[in-house]
Design a protein around this motif. Structure first.
Motif, PDB file in Angstrom:
ATOM      1  N   UNK A 275       1.267   8.004   5.093  1.00 46.37           N
ATOM      2  CA  UNK A 275       0.014   8.174   5.829  1.00 46.37           C
ATOM      3  C   UNK A 275      -1.133   8.588   4.912  1.00 46.37           C
ATOM      4  N   UNK A 276      -0.815   9.294   3.841  1.00 45.36           N
ATOM      5  CA  UNK A 276      -1.833   9.720   2.880  1.00 45.36           C
ATOM      6  C   UNK A 276      -1.965   8.659   1.792  1.00 45.36           C
ATOM      7  N   UNK A 277      -2.477   7.494   2.197  1.00 39.69           N
ATOM      8  CA  UNK A 277      -2.497   6.350   1.284  1.00 39.69           C
ATOM      9  C   UNK A 277      -3.362   6.606   0.052  1.00 39.69           C
ATOM     10  N   UNK A 278      -4.382   7.448   0.173  1.00 37.26           N
ATOM     11  CA  UNK A 278      -5.265   7.709  -0.968  1.00 37.26           C
ATOM     12  C   UNK A 278      -4.573   8.478  -2.081  1.00 37.26           C
ATOM     13  N   UNK A 279      -3.364   8.978  -1.812  1.00 38.30           N
ATOM     14  CA  UNK A 279      -2.620   9.731  -2.819  1.00 38.30           C
ATOM     15  C   UNK A 279      -1.618   8.861  -3.580  1.00 38.30           C
ATOM     16  N   UNK A 280      -1.719   7.558  -3.471  1.00 39.15           N
ATOM     17  CA  UNK A 280      -0.748   6.680  -4.121  1.00 39.15           C
ATOM     18  C   UNK A 280      -0.721   6.904  -5.629  1.00 39.15           C
TER      19      UNK A 280
ATOM     20  N   UNK B 260       0.828  -1.199   0.000  1.00 43.89           N
ATOM     21  CA  UNK B 260       0.000   0.000   0.000  1.00 43.89           C
ATOM     22  C   UNK B 260       0.864   1.251   0.000  1.00 43.89           C
ATOM     23  N   UNK B 261       1.820   1.351   0.916  1.00 39.23           N
ATOM     24  CA  UNK B 261       2.605   2.571   1.093  1.00 39.23           C
ATOM     25  C   UNK B 261       3.510   2.856  -0.102  1.00 39.23           C
ATOM     26  N   UNK B 262       3.753   4.155  -0.300  1.00 40.68           N
ATOM     27  CA  UNK B 262       4.722   4.615  -1.294  1.00 40.68           C
ATOM     28  C   UNK B 262       5.586   5.687  -0.648  1.00 40.68           C
ATOM     29  N   UNK B 263       6.707   6.000  -1.274  1.00 42.24           N
ATOM     30  CA  UNK B 263       7.664   6.931  -0.678  1.00 42.24           C
ATOM     31  C   UNK B 263       7.029   8.286  -0.381  1.00 42.24           C
TER      32      UNK B 263
END
Length: 391
Positions: free
Chosen positions: A141-146, A134-137
């Motif tokens: 915490x703002x996972x919806x912005x992936x 799920x996470x990106x660099x």
């Protein structure tokens, strides 16, 4: 000479004789196979892949999933206590099982009957190990912005992007990947099941961390990874809901692991201080130290009660998101306090690598960060109490 005090056994409330037998088996495995090599393997950044295969054969990688799907059919109340025992022996193992369970959640809860039948038996009991992407660099915490994208190409999806902070990155047999298939924001995200040997999938070198050297954490690169349309899990655009549902359960896993680690640190400090003499008597005769031990034990017991209460809500089919956030917040903060104080209670010895207390302290810190930082947990709890901010 005063005898060294033995740690009091943790009192467990288990719903069945089967559950009691299961926990006895887990304690035996922890004592014989998990704990003995832990210090050496963590220092050498060695991941115990063979042990995870053994745990899979024993049924411990699929405990909270239905037996009809290849799982163990155990309630979360039992599964979390198993995690606690294994994390007390070695956090890499307890956390690894929690992450694997998280990676299986999408297919188990949102997959089609065909997907469950095809994939879950091997995922839950076939020796496979999963990772959750799920996470990106730039969107932790703002996972919806992936920004990882998946584009349709005939009867397939093509995934391109980089995931960050992935536990089991580079060694997992399968990855649950969240990628953007539509508009910006949470409604444009979908979930995919990606094989670990997919062409175009690779991992960077593991991150250099202050603790948990035996648990590889790495960036995962998806360079035009092509997967069949049948590996879209749930509906297109449903991925963010899939992710949030998994994280509620995963946070309880982190809470249980934190209490296991804290219990191990308290046991170590108690054994040391009861056997160490100063001014002609054991350290545990001094009231200030006794009060400190009592405070730490109370923190652990409170955390254990909190995560089990949340688990029982989940098992009953009741909402438990706020309680999961509370458990993750409280238990990981407690683990940080207990491990810090355990080192202090042991003095200079606690600061050396000859004792595991310093390793427990380094490991505890990451639990306040993974699967939603504790600041995010406070936001989740406040949202349940007062509604969304600015509403």
């Amino acid at each position: 000479m005063d005898p060294v005090l033995e740690p009091a056994p943790v009192r467990r409330t288990l719903p069945s004789e089967e559950a009691r037998q299961l926990l006895d088996l887990v304690r035996e495995i922890a004592a014989k196979e998990v704990r003995p090599p832990a210090a050496e393997e963590e220092a050498g950044s060695h991941f115990p892949r063979g042990l995870f295969r053994t745990l899979s054969e024993t049924g411990l990688l699929g405990l909270p999933y239905p037996e009809a799907l290849g799982g163990g059919g155990q309630p979360y109340e039992v599964y979390l206590q198993v995690l606690e025992e294994l994390a007390a022996a070695r956090l890499t193992v307890g956390l690894g099982i929690s992450v694997h369970t998280l990676a299986c959640h999408a297919v188990a809860e949102f997959g089609s009957d065909e997907q469950r039948a095809e994939h879950l038996p091997a995922m839950l009991g076939g020796g496979l190990l999963g990772a959750y992407c799920l996470s990106e660099a730039a969107s932790g915490s703002d996972a919806a912005a992936l920004r990882t994208r998946a584009a349709r190409d005939g009867g397939a999806w093509v995934l391109t992007g980089t995931k960050a902070w992935i536990t089991h990155g580079g060694i997992a047999d399968f990855y649950t990947v969240l990628a953007r298939t539509g508009v910006d924001g949470p409604r444009g995200i979908s979930a995919f099941l990606v094989p670990g040997d997919a062409e175009g999938l690779s991992a960077a070198l593991p991150e250099r961390k202050m603790g948990m050297g035996g648990s590889p954490t790495a960036q995962v690169h998806l360079d035009g990874v092509r997967v069949p349309a049948s590996r879209l899990v749930g509906e297109e655009g449903q991925g963010f809901s899939v992710a949030l549902a998994a994280l509620d359960s995963g946070r309880l896993g982190i809470a249980a692991c934190a209490i296991g680690l804290a219990q191990a640190a308290l046991d170590e400090a108690l054994a040391f201080t009861s056997g160490r003499r100063q001014f002609g008597r054991p350290l545990t005769d001094f009231q200030g130290l006794r009060f400190q031990l009592a405070d730490l034990a109370t923190q652990i017991e409170a955390g254990r009660a909190l995560y089990l209460a949340a688990a029982r809500l989940r098992d009953a089919g009741e909402p438990f998101s706020a309680q999961a956030a509370m458990a993750k917040l409280f238990c990981t903060d407690a683990a940080m306090r207990v491990t810090t104080d355990a080192v202090q209670l042991m003095g200079g010895y606690g600061y050396t690598a000859d004792f595991p207390a310093e390793r427990y302290l380094r490991e505890a810190k990451v639990l306040q960060i993974v699967e939603g930082t504790n600041q995010i947990q406070r936001l989740v709890i406040a949202r349940h109490l007062a509604g969304p901010a600015g509403s």
